[in-house]
Enzyme design. Structure first.
Site, mmCIF file in Angstrom:
data_model
loop_
_atom_site.group_PDB
_atom_site.id
_atom_site.type_symbol
_atom_site.label_atom_id
_atom_site.label_comp_id
_atom_site.label_asym_id
_atom_site.label_seq_id
_atom_site.Cartn_x
_atom_site.Cartn_y
_atom_site.Cartn_z
ATOM 1 N N HIS A 186 52.460 51.469 68.856
ATOM 2 C CA HIS A 186 53.545 50.702 68.233
ATOM 3 C C HIS A 186 53.936 49.608 69.211
ATOM 4 O O HIS A 186 53.883 49.822 70.424
ATOM 5 C CB HIS A 186 54.760 51.604 67.972
ATOM 6 N N GLU B 153 64.795 48.265 71.036
ATOM 7 C CA GLU B 153 63.868 49.396 71.208
ATOM 8 C C GLU B 153 63.793 49.847 72.672
ATOM 9 O O GLU B 153 63.687 51.040 72.950
ATOM 10 C CB GLU B 153 62.484 49.013 70.672
HETATM 11 P P1 CMP Z 1 54.377 50.716 63.491
HETATM 12 O O1 CMP Z 1 54.022 49.409 64.081
HETATM 13 O O2 CMP Z 1 54.690 51.830 64.414
HETATM 14 O O3 CMP Z 1 55.648 50.505 62.512
HETATM 15 C C1 CMP Z 1 55.855 51.291 61.373
HETATM 16 C C2 CMP Z 1 54.715 52.173 61.033
HETATM 17 O O4 CMP Z 1 54.683 52.650 59.706
HETATM 18 C C3 CMP Z 1 53.424 51.414 61.176
HETATM 19 O O5 CMP Z 1 53.177 51.179 62.544
HETATM 20 C C4 CMP Z 1 52.433 52.336 60.471
HETATM 21 O O6 CMP Z 1 51.852 53.288 61.336
HETATM 22 C C5 CMP Z 1 53.325 53.088 59.482
HETATM 23 N N1 CMP Z 1 52.949 52.854 58.083
HETATM 24 C C6 CMP Z 1 52.541 53.808 57.242
HETATM 25 N N2 CMP Z 1 52.278 53.285 56.028
HETATM 26 C C7 CMP Z 1 52.530 51.964 56.120
HETATM 27 C C8 CMP Z 1 52.441 50.871 55.191
HETATM 28 N N3 CMP Z 1 52.041 51.045 53.929
HETATM 29 N N4 CMP Z 1 52.766 49.644 55.635
HETATM 30 C C9 CMP Z 1 53.193 49.450 56.921
HETATM 31 N N5 CMP Z 1 53.295 50.458 57.824
HETATM 32 C C10 CMP Z 1 52.964 51.700 57.442
#
Ligand code: CMP
Length: 136
Positions: free
Chosen positions: A118, A129
C-alpha cells in the site's frame, strides 16, 4: 530544487507471508527511497477499519479490513524528493494484472486484494497515514 517528501508504505500480509520483506525494501532503496521509520505489527480488525475509513462505503471494505488484519505487516515511512508520486509509480496499478512491467505489484502482486504493498495516494494522506502509525 529540493522537494523532500515522506510517504507511508505498507508491506501487506501476502508479502510478509512469502518472505518478500527484504526484497521489497531493496527495491525501495535501489530507487532512492530512505526508510526513515519502520515497524512490523499485526493490526486488529478495528484498526484496519480506521486506517481504510475512506473506503468504508465500498463493497470490498469488509474483506479489505479482514485481509489487512490477517497477518503481520511492515509499515514504513519512505523519504525522497517526490516520494508520494514516485512510490505510486513504483508500486504500479492497484490490480497487479494491470500493473506496468518493473513495478512491485507486477512482480509480486497476487490479486487486487493481495497486491503486496500500500502507498499513500497524496501528500495530505501521507501525513495522516504516517501519523496513524507513528504519532505515538
Ligand atoms: P490499497 O492501495 O491498499 O488501497 C485500498 C485497497 O483496496 C487496494 O489497495 C486493494 O488492495 C483493495 N481493493 C480490493 N478491491 C478493490 C477494487 N475493486 N478497487 C480498488 N481497490 C480494491
Amino acid at each position: 530544487m529540493s522537494n523532500l517528501e515522506q510517504t507511508l508504505s505498507i508491506i501487506k500480509p501476502d508479502a510478509v507471508e512469502r518472505n518478500l520483506e527484504d526484497k521489497i525494501k531493496t527495491v525501495f532503496k535501489n530507487e532512492g527511497f530512505k526508510i526513515v521509520k519502520e515497524k512490523k505489527i499485526k493490526l486488529e480488525k478495528k484498526d484496519a477499519e480506521k486506517f481504510y475509513k475512506v473506503h468504508e462505503t465500498k463493497p470490498f471494505y469488509n474483506d479489505l479490513c479482514e485481509y489487512l488484519s490477517s497477518g503481520p505487516i511492515v509499515v514504513m515511512v519512505l523519504e525522497k524528493n517526490g516520494a508520494v508520486l514516485d512510490n505510486r509509480k513504483l508500486m504500479g496499478a492497484t490490480d497487479p494484472k494491470k500493473a506496468e512491467d518493473g513495478t512491485i505489484r507486477k512482480e509480486f502482486g497476487l490479486s487486487i486484494d493481495k497486491n503486496t504493498v500500500h502507498g499513500s495516494d497524496s501528500l495530505d494522506n501521507a501525513k495522516v497515514e504516517i501519523d496513524f502509525f507513528f504519532a505515538h
